[in-house]
Design a protein around this motif. Structure first.
Motif, PDB file in Angstrom:
ATOM      1  N   TYR A  45       0.832  -1.206   0.000  1.00  0.00           N
ATOM      2  CA  TYR A  45       0.000   0.000   0.000  1.00  0.00           C
ATOM      3  C   TYR A  45       0.865   1.254   0.000  1.00  0.00           C
ATOM      4  O   TYR A  45       0.595   2.214  -0.735  1.00  0.00           O
ATOM      5  N   LEU A  46       1.934   1.243   0.807  1.00  0.00           N
ATOM      6  CA  LEU A  46       2.819   2.396   0.858  1.00  0.00           C
ATOM      7  C   LEU A  46       3.522   2.605  -0.480  1.00  0.00           C
ATOM      8  O   LEU A  46       3.688   3.745  -0.937  1.00  0.00           O
ATOM      9  N   LEU A  47       3.928   1.514  -1.115  1.00  0.00           N
ATOM     10  CA  LEU A  47       4.605   1.619  -2.412  1.00  0.00           C
ATOM     11  C   LEU A  47       3.669   2.187  -3.477  1.00  0.00           C
ATOM     12  O   LEU A  47       4.056   3.070  -4.249  1.00  0.00           O
ATOM     13  N   PHE A  48       2.445   1.684  -3.518  1.00  0.00           N
ATOM     14  CA  PHE A  48       1.518   2.141  -4.541  1.00  0.00           C
ATOM     15  C   PHE A  48       0.978   3.537  -4.234  1.00  0.00           C
ATOM     16  O   PHE A  48       0.558   4.245  -5.140  1.00  0.00           O
ATOM     17  N   ARG A  49       1.010   3.923  -2.984  1.00  0.00           N
ATOM     18  CA  ARG A  49       0.576   5.281  -2.634  1.00  0.00           C
ATOM     19  C   ARG A  49       1.514   6.311  -3.228  1.00  0.00           C
ATOM     20  O   ARG A  49       1.094   7.389  -3.645  1.00  0.00           O
ATOM     21  N   THR A  50       2.805   5.976  -3.280  1.00  0.00           N
ATOM     22  CA  THR A  50       3.785   6.883  -3.877  1.00  0.00           C
ATOM     23  C   THR A  50       3.906   6.680  -5.375  1.00  0.00           C
ATOM     24  O   THR A  50       4.331   7.563  -6.100  1.00  0.00           O
ATOM     25  N   GLY A  51       3.518   5.474  -5.861  1.00  0.00           N
ATOM     26  CA  GLY A  51       3.651   5.181  -7.292  1.00  0.00           C
ATOM     27  C   GLY A  51       2.515   5.717  -8.135  1.00  0.00           C
ATOM     28  O   GLY A  51       2.644   5.835  -9.353  1.00  0.00           O
ATOM     29  N   GLY A  52       1.383   6.009  -7.507  1.00  0.00           N
ATOM     30  CA  GLY A  52       0.260   6.551  -8.270  1.00  0.00           C
ATOM     31  C   GLY A  52      -0.565   5.456  -8.918  1.00  0.00           C
ATOM     32  O   GLY A  52      -0.334   4.260  -8.748  1.00  0.00           O
ATOM     33  N   THR A  53      -1.554   5.863  -9.694  1.00  0.00           N
ATOM     34  CA  THR A  53      -2.479   4.917 -10.315  1.00  0.00           C
ATOM     35  C   THR A  53      -1.836   4.119 -11.437  1.00  0.00           C
ATOM     36  O   THR A  53      -2.370   3.100 -11.863  1.00  0.00           O
ATOM     37  N   ALA A  54      -0.708   4.613 -11.952  1.00  0.00           N
ATOM     38  CA  ALA A  54      -0.041   3.919 -13.058  1.00  0.00           C
ATOM     39  C   ALA A  54       0.628   2.634 -12.601  1.00  0.00           C
ATOM     40  O   ALA A  54       1.033   1.809 -13.419  1.00  0.00           O
ATOM     41  N   GLY A  55       0.730   2.458 -11.278  1.00  0.00           N
ATOM     42  CA  GLY A  55       1.354   1.252 -10.774  1.00  0.00           C
ATOM     43  C   GLY A  55       2.836   1.443 -10.540  1.00  0.00           C
ATOM     44  O   GLY A  55       3.392   2.536 -10.712  1.00  0.00           O
ATOM     45  N   VAL A  56       3.497   0.375 -10.155  1.00  0.00           N
ATOM     46  CA  VAL A  56       4.930   0.403  -9.863  1.00  0.00           C
ATOM     47  C   VAL A  56       5.618  -0.609 -10.754  1.00  0.00           C
ATOM     48  O   VAL A  56       5.309  -1.796 -10.711  1.00  0.00           O
ATOM     49  N   GLY A  57       6.551  -0.128 -11.576  1.00  0.00           N
ATOM     50  CA  GLY A  57       7.320  -1.022 -12.433  1.00  0.00           C
ATOM     51  C   GLY A  57       6.483  -1.822 -13.401  1.00  0.00           C
ATOM     52  O   GLY A  57       6.848  -2.949 -13.745  1.00  0.00           O
ATOM     53  N   GLY A  58       5.366  -1.264 -13.863  1.00  0.00           N
ATOM     54  CA  GLY A  58       4.523  -1.969 -14.822  1.00  0.00           C
ATOM     55  C   GLY A  58       3.541  -2.942 -14.192  1.00  0.00           C
ATOM     56  O   GLY A  58       2.856  -3.678 -14.894  1.00  0.00           O
TER      57      GLY A  58
END
Length: 262
Positions: A45-58
Protein backbone atom coordinates in the motif's frame (compact mmCIF):
# COMPACT_ATOMS: atom_id res chain seq x y z
CA UNK A 1 5.15 -45.98 -6.76
CA UNK A 2 2.29 -47.48 -4.71
CA UNK A 3 4.82 -48.65 -2.13
CA UNK A 4 6.22 -45.12 -1.72
CA UNK A 5 2.73 -43.61 -1.51
CA UNK A 6 1.92 -45.97 1.36
CA UNK A 7 5.15 -45.01 3.11
CA UNK A 8 4.33 -41.33 2.58
CA UNK A 9 0.88 -41.83 4.11
CA UNK A 10 2.45 -43.47 7.17
CA UNK A 11 5.05 -40.71 7.46
CA UNK A 12 2.54 -37.89 7.34
CA UNK A 13 -0.14 -39.51 9.50
CA UNK A 14 2.44 -40.10 12.24
CA UNK A 15 3.74 -36.53 11.92
CA UNK A 16 0.24 -35.06 12.12
CA UNK A 17 -0.61 -37.17 15.15
CA UNK A 18 2.49 -35.84 16.92
CA UNK A 19 2.09 -32.21 15.83
CA UNK A 20 -1.62 -31.92 16.61
CA UNK A 21 -0.93 -32.57 20.26
CA UNK A 22 -0.07 -28.88 20.35
CA UNK A 23 -3.23 -27.42 18.83
CA UNK A 24 -2.74 -24.00 20.39
CA UNK A 25 0.41 -23.70 18.31
CA UNK A 26 -1.73 -23.98 15.18
CA UNK A 27 -3.79 -20.99 16.33
CA UNK A 28 -0.61 -19.05 17.04
CA UNK A 29 0.77 -19.97 13.60
CA UNK A 30 -2.49 -18.85 11.97
CA UNK A 31 -2.37 -15.52 13.79
CA UNK A 32 1.27 -15.05 12.81
CA UNK A 33 0.39 -15.75 9.16
CA UNK A 34 -2.41 -13.18 9.21
CA UNK A 35 -0.11 -10.58 10.76
CA UNK A 36 2.66 -11.35 8.27
CA UNK A 37 0.47 -11.04 5.19
CA UNK A 38 -1.18 -7.91 6.63
CA UNK A 39 2.25 -6.33 7.04
CA UNK A 40 3.17 -7.25 3.47
CA UNK A 41 -0.07 -5.78 2.11
CA UNK A 42 0.56 -2.59 4.08
CA UNK A 43 4.05 -2.35 2.55
CA UNK A 44 2.51 -2.71 -0.90
CA UNK A 45 0.00 0.00 0.00
CA UNK A 46 2.82 2.40 0.86
CA UNK A 47 4.61 1.62 -2.41
CA UNK A 48 1.52 2.14 -4.54
CA UNK A 49 0.58 5.28 -2.63
CA UNK A 50 3.79 6.88 -3.88
CA UNK A 51 3.65 5.18 -7.29
CA UNK A 52 0.26 6.55 -8.27
CA UNK A 53 -2.48 4.92 -10.32
CA UNK A 54 -0.04 3.92 -13.06
CA UNK A 55 1.35 1.25 -10.77
CA UNK A 56 4.93 0.40 -9.86
CA UNK A 57 7.32 -1.02 -12.43
CA UNK A 58 4.52 -1.97 -14.82
CA UNK A 59 2.53 -3.83 -12.15
CA UNK A 60 -0.74 -2.48 -10.81
CA UNK A 61 -2.11 -3.29 -7.34
CA UNK A 62 -4.01 -6.48 -8.16
CA UNK A 63 -1.25 -7.83 -10.41
CA UNK A 64 1.26 -7.34 -7.58
CA UNK A 65 -1.15 -9.17 -5.27
CA UNK A 66 -0.76 -12.20 -7.54
CA UNK A 67 2.99 -12.20 -6.84
CA UNK A 68 2.41 -11.79 -3.11
CA UNK A 69 -0.12 -14.64 -3.18
CA UNK A 70 2.38 -16.88 -4.97
CA UNK A 71 5.08 -16.04 -2.45
CA UNK A 72 2.76 -16.66 0.52
CA UNK A 73 1.78 -20.07 -0.85
CA UNK A 74 5.41 -21.02 -1.47
CA UNK A 75 6.34 -19.85 2.02
CA UNK A 76 3.57 -22.06 3.42
CA UNK A 77 4.76 -25.05 1.41
CA UNK A 78 8.28 -24.37 2.66
CA UNK A 79 7.11 -24.35 6.29
CA UNK A 80 5.00 -27.47 5.76
CA UNK A 81 7.50 -29.72 3.99
CA UNK A 82 10.87 -28.18 3.15
CA UNK A 83 11.96 -26.56 6.39
CA UNK A 84 11.01 -29.39 8.80
CA UNK A 85 12.73 -31.96 6.60
CA UNK A 86 15.71 -30.37 4.90
CA UNK A 87 16.87 -28.48 7.97
CA UNK A 88 17.22 -31.84 9.73
CA UNK A 89 19.72 -33.17 7.21
CA UNK A 90 22.39 -31.17 9.02
CA UNK A 91 21.31 -32.72 12.34
CA UNK A 92 21.36 -36.22 10.86
CA UNK A 93 24.94 -35.73 9.71
CA UNK A 94 26.14 -34.13 12.94
CA UNK A 95 24.49 -36.69 15.24
CA UNK A 96 25.19 -39.72 13.07
CA UNK A 97 21.50 -40.61 12.70
CA UNK A 98 21.93 -40.56 8.92
CA UNK A 99 23.34 -44.06 9.41
CA UNK A 100 19.87 -45.37 10.26
CA UNK A 101 18.36 -43.61 7.24
CA UNK A 102 20.84 -45.22 4.86
CA UNK A 103 20.14 -48.66 6.30
CA UNK A 104 16.40 -48.45 5.63
CA UNK A 105 14.98 -50.21 2.50
CA UNK A 106 13.81 -46.91 1.02
CA UNK A 107 15.44 -44.22 -1.08
CA UNK A 108 17.42 -42.02 1.32
CA UNK A 109 16.62 -38.76 -0.49
CA UNK A 110 12.92 -39.60 -0.34
CA UNK A 111 13.22 -40.29 3.41
CA UNK A 112 15.08 -37.10 4.37
CA UNK A 113 12.92 -34.94 2.07
CA UNK A 114 9.43 -36.13 3.02
CA UNK A 115 9.69 -37.79 6.44
CA UNK A 116 7.94 -34.97 8.32
CA UNK A 117 4.74 -33.07 7.58
CA UNK A 118 4.18 -29.90 9.60
CA UNK A 119 0.69 -28.35 9.52
CA UNK A 120 1.95 -24.96 10.71
CA UNK A 121 2.47 -23.77 7.13
CA UNK A 122 -1.10 -24.54 6.05
CA UNK A 123 -2.47 -21.10 7.07
CA UNK A 124 -0.03 -19.44 4.67
CA UNK A 125 -1.08 -21.80 1.87
CA UNK A 126 -4.75 -20.98 2.47
CA UNK A 127 -4.12 -17.23 2.75
CA UNK A 128 -1.95 -17.24 -0.38
CA UNK A 129 -4.62 -19.11 -2.35
CA UNK A 130 -7.28 -16.67 -1.09
CA UNK A 131 -5.12 -13.74 -2.20
CA UNK A 132 -4.76 -15.30 -5.65
CA UNK A 133 -8.52 -15.76 -5.95
CA UNK A 134 -9.11 -12.17 -4.82
CA UNK A 135 -6.60 -10.76 -7.29
CA UNK A 136 -7.90 -12.96 -10.12
CA UNK A 137 -11.50 -11.95 -9.43
CA UNK A 138 -10.53 -8.25 -9.32
CA UNK A 139 -8.67 -8.58 -12.62
CA UNK A 140 -11.65 -10.44 -14.12
CA UNK A 141 -9.50 -13.41 -14.97
CA UNK A 142 -11.06 -16.72 -15.88
CA UNK A 143 -10.46 -19.85 -13.85
CA UNK A 144 -8.35 -21.23 -16.70
CA UNK A 145 -5.91 -18.36 -16.13
CA UNK A 146 -5.36 -19.39 -12.52
CA UNK A 147 -4.97 -23.02 -13.58
CA UNK A 148 -2.35 -21.90 -16.12
CA UNK A 149 -0.22 -20.69 -13.23
CA UNK A 150 -0.26 -24.03 -11.40
CA UNK A 151 2.40 -25.55 -13.65
CA UNK A 152 4.93 -22.72 -13.10
CA UNK A 153 4.11 -22.77 -9.36
CA UNK A 154 4.92 -26.48 -9.09
CA UNK A 155 8.12 -25.87 -11.03
CA UNK A 156 8.93 -23.06 -8.59
CA UNK A 157 8.47 -25.46 -5.67
CA UNK A 158 10.82 -27.91 -7.38
CA UNK A 159 13.42 -25.17 -7.87
CA UNK A 160 13.15 -24.11 -4.23
CA UNK A 161 13.43 -27.71 -3.02
CA UNK A 162 16.43 -28.48 -5.21
CA UNK A 163 18.38 -25.38 -4.15
CA UNK A 164 17.67 -25.99 -0.47
CA UNK A 165 18.48 -29.70 -0.70
CA UNK A 166 21.82 -29.07 -2.45
CA UNK A 167 22.88 -26.59 0.22
CA UNK A 168 21.74 -28.93 3.03
CA UNK A 169 23.64 -31.85 1.48
CA UNK A 170 26.86 -29.85 1.77
CA UNK A 171 26.70 -30.52 5.52
CA UNK A 172 28.52 -33.77 4.80
CA UNK A 173 31.62 -31.62 4.23
CA UNK A 174 30.84 -28.40 6.10
CA UNK A 175 29.51 -28.56 9.65
CA UNK A 176 28.03 -25.05 9.78
CA UNK A 177 26.14 -25.22 6.50
CA UNK A 178 22.94 -24.49 8.43
CA UNK A 179 23.89 -20.81 8.30
CA UNK A 180 24.02 -21.04 4.51
CA UNK A 181 20.49 -22.46 4.38
CA UNK A 182 19.25 -19.49 6.41
CA UNK A 183 21.02 -17.06 4.05
CA UNK A 184 19.41 -18.81 1.09
CA UNK A 185 15.98 -18.62 2.72
CA UNK A 186 16.41 -14.88 3.36
CA UNK A 187 17.49 -14.26 -0.22
CA UNK A 188 14.39 -16.04 -1.46
CA UNK A 189 12.34 -13.42 0.40
CA UNK A 190 13.02 -11.28 -2.65
CA UNK A 191 10.29 -13.28 -4.41
CA UNK A 192 7.72 -11.34 -2.38
CA UNK A 193 7.91 -8.53 -4.95
CA UNK A 194 7.78 -8.49 -8.78
CA UNK A 195 11.18 -8.75 -10.42
CA UNK A 196 10.69 -5.42 -12.23
CA UNK A 197 10.74 -3.58 -8.90
CA UNK A 198 14.44 -4.27 -8.42
CA UNK A 199 17.38 -2.44 -10.05
CA UNK A 200 18.78 -4.09 -13.18
CA UNK A 201 21.84 -5.64 -11.45
CA UNK A 202 19.57 -7.33 -8.91
CA UNK A 203 17.21 -8.46 -11.65
CA UNK A 204 20.17 -10.27 -13.22
CA UNK A 205 21.12 -11.87 -9.89
CA UNK A 206 17.56 -12.97 -9.12
CA UNK A 207 17.19 -14.48 -12.58
CA UNK A 208 20.51 -16.13 -13.42
CA UNK A 209 22.34 -16.54 -10.08
CA UNK A 210 19.55 -17.18 -7.55
CA UNK A 211 16.48 -17.93 -9.71
CA UNK A 212 13.95 -16.11 -7.53
CA UNK A 213 12.10 -14.84 -10.61
CA UNK A 214 10.97 -18.37 -11.48
CA UNK A 215 9.38 -18.80 -8.04
CA UNK A 216 6.78 -16.03 -8.13
CA UNK A 217 7.10 -13.50 -10.95
CA UNK A 218 7.04 -15.96 -13.86
CA UNK A 219 4.01 -17.89 -12.49
CA UNK A 220 2.17 -14.59 -11.93
CA UNK A 221 2.89 -13.52 -15.50
CA UNK A 222 1.64 -16.92 -16.69
CA UNK A 223 -1.65 -16.26 -14.90
CA UNK A 224 -1.85 -12.83 -16.53
CA UNK A 225 -1.20 -14.43 -19.92
CA UNK A 226 1.86 -12.31 -20.66
CA UNK A 227 4.64 -14.77 -19.87
CA UNK A 228 6.93 -15.44 -22.80
CA UNK A 229 7.13 -19.03 -23.96
CA UNK A 230 10.92 -18.92 -23.73
CA UNK A 231 10.69 -18.03 -20.03
CA UNK A 232 8.29 -20.89 -19.33
CA UNK A 233 10.52 -23.36 -21.15
CA UNK A 234 13.57 -22.00 -19.34
CA UNK A 235 11.76 -22.35 -16.02
CA UNK A 236 10.84 -25.96 -16.76
CA UNK A 237 14.39 -26.76 -17.87
CA UNK A 238 15.82 -25.08 -14.76
CA UNK A 239 13.51 -26.99 -12.41
CA UNK A 240 14.18 -30.39 -13.99
CA UNK A 241 17.90 -29.69 -14.31
CA UNK A 242 18.27 -28.61 -10.68
CA UNK A 243 16.31 -31.63 -9.45
CA UNK A 244 18.44 -34.06 -11.45
CA UNK A 245 21.58 -32.33 -10.21
CA UNK A 246 20.29 -32.56 -6.63
CA UNK A 247 19.81 -36.32 -7.09
CA UNK A 248 23.33 -36.70 -8.46
CA UNK A 249 24.85 -34.42 -5.82
CA UNK A 250 23.25 -36.38 -2.97
CA UNK A 251 24.64 -39.67 -4.23
CA UNK A 252 28.03 -38.05 -4.77
CA UNK A 253 28.01 -36.55 -1.27
CA UNK A 254 27.16 -39.89 0.34
CA UNK A 255 30.45 -41.31 -0.95
CA UNK A 256 32.21 -38.97 1.47
CA UNK A 257 29.90 -39.57 4.41
CA UNK A 258 31.62 -41.24 7.36
CA UNK A 259 29.19 -42.90 9.75
CA UNK A 260 29.09 -42.23 13.44
CA UNK A 261 30.70 -45.60 14.16
CA UNK A 262 33.72 -45.10 11.88
Amino acid sequence: MVHYLRILRLFWSASLAAELEYRVQFLVASLASVMSISGAIFTFYLLFRTGGTAGVGGWDWHQAMLVLGMFTMLDGMSSTLLSPNLSRIVQHVQMGTLDFVLLKPVDSQFWVSLRTFSPWGLPNIVLGAALLVYAGWSLELRAINLVAGLGPVLLGVLVLYSLWFIVAAMSIWFVKVYNATEVLRNLLEAGRYPLAWYPLPWQFVFTFVIPVAFLTTVPAEAILGRAETSWLISGAALAVGLFLFARYFWRFALRYYTSASS
